[in-house]
Design a protein around this motif. Structure first.
Motif, mmCIF file in Angstrom:
data_model
loop_
_atom_site.group_PDB
_atom_site.id
_atom_site.type_symbol
_atom_site.label_atom_id
_atom_site.label_comp_id
_atom_site.label_asym_id
_atom_site.label_seq_id
_atom_site.Cartn_x
_atom_site.Cartn_y
_atom_site.Cartn_z
ATOM 1 N N LYS A 48 6.529 -5.306 -73.876
ATOM 2 C CA LYS A 48 5.600 -6.197 -73.055
ATOM 3 C C LYS A 48 6.582 -6.359 -71.638
ATOM 4 N N ALA A 49 7.788 -7.064 -72.110
ATOM 5 C CA ALA A 49 8.652 -7.245 -70.784
ATOM 6 C C ALA A 49 9.135 -6.007 -70.110
ATOM 7 N N ALA A 50 9.192 -4.712 -70.558
ATOM 8 C CA ALA A 50 9.434 -3.708 -70.042
ATOM 9 C C ALA A 50 8.236 -3.305 -69.156
ATOM 10 N N GLU A 51 6.869 -3.492 -69.664
ATOM 11 C CA GLU A 51 5.834 -3.116 -68.879
ATOM 12 C C GLU A 51 5.649 -4.090 -67.844
ATOM 13 N N ILE A 52 6.188 -5.335 -67.722
ATOM 14 C CA ILE A 52 6.043 -6.303 -66.540
ATOM 15 C C ILE A 52 6.979 -6.056 -65.697
ATOM 16 N N TYR A 53 8.259 -5.620 -66.155
ATOM 17 C CA TYR A 53 9.346 -5.184 -65.253
ATOM 18 C C TYR A 53 8.879 -3.730 -64.354
ATOM 19 N N VAL A 54 8.290 -2.863 -65.012
ATOM 20 C CA VAL A 54 8.170 -1.620 -64.307
ATOM 21 C C VAL A 54 6.613 -1.833 -63.393
ATOM 22 N N ALA A 55 5.866 -2.707 -63.925
ATOM 23 C CA ALA A 55 4.686 -2.929 -62.989
ATOM 24 C C ALA A 55 5.214 -3.710 -61.784
ATOM 25 N N LYS A 56 6.180 -4.518 -61.910
ATOM 26 C CA LYS A 56 6.656 -5.500 -60.857
ATOM 27 C C LYS A 56 7.693 -4.693 -59.813
ATOM 28 N N ASN A 57 8.273 -3.881 -60.395
ATOM 29 C CA ASN A 57 9.356 -3.024 -59.574
ATOM 30 C C ASN A 57 8.909 -1.617 -59.147
ATOM 31 N N SER A 58 7.882 -1.217 -59.785
ATOM 32 C CA SER A 58 7.381 0.200 -59.296
ATOM 33 C C SER A 58 6.613 0.233 -58.248
ATOM 34 N N GLY A 59 6.077 -0.825 -57.714
ATOM 35 C CA GLY A 59 5.072 -1.105 -56.442
ATOM 36 C C GLY A 59 3.609 -0.394 -56.981
ATOM 37 N N GLY A 60 3.329 -0.351 -57.965
ATOM 38 C CA GLY A 60 1.702 -0.243 -58.115
ATOM 39 C C GLY A 60 1.808 0.366 -59.788
ATOM 40 N N ALA A 61 0.737 0.961 -60.083
ATOM 41 C CA ALA A 61 0.341 1.600 -61.289
ATOM 42 C C ALA A 61 1.253 2.511 -61.784
ATOM 43 N N ILE A 62 1.593 2.597 -63.154
ATOM 44 C CA ILE A 62 2.394 3.800 -63.639
ATOM 45 C C ILE A 62 1.406 5.159 -63.803
#
Length: 117
Positions: A48-62
């Protein structure tokens, strides 16, 4: 089939050692189950933390990985590629030789000698 316990008989010593073995088994089982629960909890929280990190730092949906192959036109051999010249990069405001450069020059080191007696 019962095996002889300490003392050579099947009496009171056998009952005591059976109870102790049962308690040791239960304690071991609790430890193993506890470790599994902690591991699964850690993996769920880390995911869950990795999903939040990626969503926060990737600028959008994966975006899911693409499983389709690229489409090549039938007349790929006859297509022409138009290339435009790449514009020259602008001159940098501070050259490395200028005194206002922020790059640090490595210091020379003097060899350390052993203390004199």
């Amino acid at each position: 089939m019962r095996f002889p316990h300490p003392g050579g008989g099947f009496g009171f010593g056998a009952i005591v050692t059976d109870v102790m073995a049962g308690l040791a088994f239960i304690i071991g089982l609790v430890i193993v189950v506890g470790l599994i629960v902690v591991l699964v909890r850690f993996l769920l929280i880390a995911t869950k933390a990795a999903e939040i990190y990626v969503a926060k730092n990737s600028g959008g949906a994966i975006a899911p990985p693409s499983t389709t192959t690229p489409v090549v036109p039938a007349n790929a051999a006859s297509t022409t590629v138009v290339t435009e010249p790449i514009p020259a990069a602008p001159a940098s405001p501070a050259s490395p030789a200028s005194p206002t450069s922020t790059k640090q020059v490595p210091r020379t080191r003097t060899p350390k000698l052993p203390p004199s007696v």
